[in-house]
Design a protein around this motif. Structure first.
Motif, mmCIF file in Angstrom:
data_model
loop_
_atom_site.group_PDB
_atom_site.id
_atom_site.type_symbol
_atom_site.label_atom_id
_atom_site.label_comp_id
_atom_site.label_asym_id
_atom_site.label_seq_id
_atom_site.Cartn_x
_atom_site.Cartn_y
_atom_site.Cartn_z
ATOM 1 N N LEU A 175 0.856 -1.180 0.000
ATOM 2 C CA LEU A 175 0.000 0.000 0.000
ATOM 3 C C LEU A 175 0.894 1.232 0.000
ATOM 4 O O LEU A 175 1.931 1.249 0.653
ATOM 5 N N ILE A 176 0.464 2.244 -0.754
ATOM 6 C CA ILE A 176 1.250 3.474 -0.830
ATOM 7 C C ILE A 176 0.351 4.663 -0.474
ATOM 8 O O ILE A 176 -0.765 4.774 -0.974
ATOM 9 N N TYR A 177 0.858 5.498 0.428
ATOM 10 C CA TYR A 177 0.167 6.749 0.739
ATOM 11 C C TYR A 177 0.939 7.892 0.100
ATOM 12 O O TYR A 177 2.162 7.964 0.211
ATOM 13 N N VAL A 178 0.221 8.795 -0.556
ATOM 14 C CA VAL A 178 0.841 9.985 -1.110
ATOM 15 C C VAL A 178 0.484 11.162 -0.216
ATOM 16 O O VAL A 178 -0.691 11.416 0.041
ATOM 17 N N MET A 179 1.524 11.835 0.282
ATOM 18 C CA MET A 179 1.295 12.983 1.165
ATOM 19 C C MET A 179 1.556 14.280 0.443
ATOM 20 O O MET A 179 2.436 14.375 -0.412
ATOM 21 N N ASN A 180 0.804 15.287 0.806
ATOM 22 C CA ASN A 180 1.047 16.628 0.297
ATOM 23 C C ASN A 180 0.636 17.634 1.358
ATOM 24 O O ASN A 180 -0.469 17.562 1.882
ATOM 25 N N GLU A 181 1.543 18.529 1.703
ATOM 26 C CA GLU A 181 1.275 19.587 2.677
ATOM 27 C C GLU A 181 0.603 19.081 3.949
ATOM 28 O O GLU A 181 -0.395 19.642 4.408
ATOM 29 N N GLY A 182 1.179 17.989 4.493
ATOM 30 C CA GLY A 182 0.712 17.495 5.781
ATOM 31 C C GLY A 182 -0.605 16.753 5.757
ATOM 32 O O GLY A 182 -1.200 16.498 6.806
ATOM 33 N N ARG A 183 -1.069 16.421 4.561
ATOM 34 C CA ARG A 183 -2.323 15.666 4.436
ATOM 35 C C ARG A 183 -2.111 14.497 3.492
ATOM 36 O O ARG A 183 -1.203 14.519 2.661
ATOM 37 N N LEU A 184 -2.999 13.497 3.606
ATOM 38 C CA LEU A 184 -2.981 12.407 2.642
ATOM 39 C C LEU A 184 -3.685 12.860 1.373
ATOM 40 O O LEU A 184 -4.841 13.276 1.409
ATOM 41 N N ALA A 185 -2.980 12.788 0.268
ATOM 42 C CA ALA A 185 -3.577 13.217 -0.989
ATOM 43 C C ALA A 185 -4.198 12.037 -1.740
ATOM 44 O O ALA A 185 -5.259 12.171 -2.354
ATOM 45 N N GLU A 186 -3.531 10.903 -1.670
ATOM 46 C CA GLU A 186 -3.994 9.720 -2.399
ATOM 47 C C GLU A 186 -3.544 8.482 -1.635
ATOM 48 O O GLU A 186 -2.590 8.527 -0.876
ATOM 49 N N GLN A 187 -4.186 7.382 -1.905
ATOM 50 C CA GLN A 187 -3.646 6.112 -1.456
ATOM 51 C C GLN A 187 -4.028 5.032 -2.442
ATOM 52 O O GLN A 187 -5.025 5.146 -3.150
ATOM 53 N N GLY A 188 -3.186 4.012 -2.512
ATOM 54 C CA GLY A 188 -3.497 2.936 -3.440
ATOM 55 C C GLY A 188 -2.297 2.039 -3.623
ATOM 56 O O GLY A 188 -1.277 2.191 -2.951
ATOM 57 N N THR A 189 -2.427 1.113 -4.530
ATOM 58 C CA THR A 189 -1.296 0.261 -4.863
ATOM 59 C C THR A 189 -0.453 0.997 -5.912
ATOM 60 O O THR A 189 -0.869 2.003 -6.474
ATOM 61 N N HIS A 190 0.721 0.472 -6.145
ATOM 62 C CA HIS A 190 1.600 1.054 -7.147
ATOM 63 C C HIS A 190 0.881 1.163 -8.492
ATOM 64 O O HIS A 190 0.924 2.189 -9.162
ATOM 65 N N GLN A 191 0.208 0.087 -8.841
ATOM 66 C CA GLN A 191 -0.510 0.045 -10.112
ATOM 67 C C GLN A 191 -1.555 1.157 -10.200
ATOM 68 O O GLN A 191 -1.666 1.861 -11.200
ATOM 69 N N GLN A 192 -2.289 1.337 -9.095
ATOM 70 C CA GLN A 192 -3.350 2.349 -9.081
ATOM 71 C C GLN A 192 -2.799 3.764 -9.138
ATOM 72 O O GLN A 192 -3.469 4.680 -9.626
ATOM 73 N N LEU A 193 -1.565 3.944 -8.624
ATOM 74 C CA LEU A 193 -1.023 5.305 -8.526
ATOM 75 C C LEU A 193 -0.133 5.676 -9.706
ATOM 76 O O LEU A 193 0.315 6.809 -9.802
ATOM 77 N N LEU A 194 0.096 4.726 -10.593
ATOM 78 C CA LEU A 194 1.034 4.972 -11.691
ATOM 79 C C LEU A 194 0.649 6.178 -12.534
ATOM 80 O O LEU A 194 1.502 6.850 -13.103
ATOM 81 N N ARG A 195 -0.641 6.481 -12.558
ATOM 82 C CA ARG A 195 -1.095 7.607 -13.379
ATOM 83 C C ARG A 195 -0.609 8.958 -12.834
ATOM 84 O O ARG A 195 -0.643 9.959 -13.512
ATOM 85 N N LEU A 196 -0.179 8.959 -11.521
ATOM 86 C CA LEU A 196 0.319 10.215 -10.973
ATOM 87 C C LEU A 196 1.700 10.512 -11.539
ATOM 88 O O LEU A 196 2.599 9.699 -11.453
ATOM 89 N N ASP A 197 1.863 11.670 -12.064
ATOM 90 C CA ASP A 197 3.179 12.042 -12.610
ATOM 91 C C ASP A 197 4.059 12.658 -11.534
ATOM 92 O O ASP A 197 3.604 13.013 -10.468
ATOM 93 N N GLY A 198 5.314 12.785 -11.838
ATOM 94 C CA GLY A 198 6.224 13.559 -10.996
ATOM 95 C C GLY A 198 6.680 12.853 -9.735
ATOM 96 O O GLY A 198 7.319 13.442 -8.894
ATOM 97 N N LEU A 199 6.297 11.600 -9.583
ATOM 98 C CA LEU A 199 6.801 10.846 -8.433
ATOM 99 C C LEU A 199 7.703 9.763 -8.961
ATOM 100 O O LEU A 199 8.060 8.836 -8.454
#
Ligand code: ADP
Ligand code: ADP
Length: 231
Positions: free
Chosen positions: A207-231
């Motif tokens: 499981l992966i949590y994506v944080m931004n400015e002290g909050r959770l922005a997204e969560q999901g598996t690697h596969q689910q998050l692949l669409r996010l750019d810049g990481l």
């Protein structure tokens, strides 16, 4: 195999600047969870709170259902093994290093345990044996080799929870990926929280949590998050 829970955690280093805003997340027992996000998002702050270098303004941090404000520092140290980004090794042998500076028989015991234990794949790629001198006196290890030794020595203490605080972020992506997939293999059912930089190298996380400015922005598996750019 404890669960780690952040429950609505509010925190800042200074009263006038809040860093974590009602942060809630869970590391399920035995899972490998990664937290990624841009620099300054508050990722390392999570590790500092987990070790109680600071206490939250509000909210709770639980390990296996117990609020860590009720747990002694010594117990926390025994529960959580941490590997930082730039591990410092002793100017001594690899064996001495993985035995955490223990001499003689105690060191032999740890080295024997390393040979028996499944952690050997972490260090078997090192071209040198346990007796090799490293650091000033001997061979200079690369960044990746140093981190392999650092992870191995932490695992040998058998902490129920493993915290990797950017432990492999400074390495090239191939080395990082290699170490993380070996770690996943040798320590599959240990509750693991990995603070990371690059989404590309944490594909093995449950499981992966994506944080931004002290909050959770997204969560999901690697596969689910692949669409996010810049990481
Ligand atoms: P990340 O690990 O995601 O890069 P950090 O958790 O290190 O982020 O930092 C989050 C924010 O907290 C940043 O804005 C940083 O400047 C601030 N910060 C970190 N450590 C301290 C400190 N000791 N005192 C004051 N502010 C800090
Ligand atoms: P990288 O290949 O990632 O650039 P380096 O080989 O430059 O990593 O190592 C980083 C630094 O750590 C170097 O200055 C090196 O001298 C130092 N170093 C490496 N191994 C040890 C060690 N066992 N003990 C102390 N310092 C070490």
């Amino acid at each position: 195999r404890p669960t780690v829970v952040f429950d609505n955690v509010e925190f800042g280093y200074d009263r006038d600047r809040q860093i974590l805003h009602g942060l809630s997340f869970e590391v399920p027992a035995g899972d490998h969870v990664a937290i990624v996000g841009p620099s300054g998002a508050g990722k390392s702050t999570i590790g500092r709170l987990l070790f109680r270098f600071y206490d939250p303004w509000a909210g709770r941090i639980l390990i296996d259902g117990q609020d860590i404000s009720q747990v002694t520092q010594a117990s926390l140290r025994a529960l959580i093994g941490i590997v930082p980004q730039d591990s410092v090794l002793f100017n001594d042998t690899i064996g001495y290093n993985i035995a955490y500076g223990r001499d003689g028989a105690a060191q032999d015991e740890v080295v024997a345990a390393a040979r028996d234990a499944s952690i050997l794949p972490l260090i078997e790629k090192l071209p040198q044996g346990f007796d090799t001198e490293v650091g000033e006196r001997g061979l200079k290890l690369s960044g990746g080799e140093k981190q392999r030794v650092a992870i191995a020595r932490t695992l040998l203490k058998n902490p129920p929870i493993l915290l990797l605080d950017e432990a492999t972020s400074a390495l090239d992506t191939r080395t990082e990926q290699d170490i993380l997939s070996t770690l996943k293999r040798v320590s599959e059912h240990r509750t693991t929280l990995s603070i990371a930089h690059r989404l590309s190298t944490i594909a093995d996380s449950d499981l992966i949590y994506v944080m931004n400015e002290g909050r959770l922005a997204e969560q999901g598996t690697h596969q689910q998050l692949l669409r996010l750019d810049g990481l």
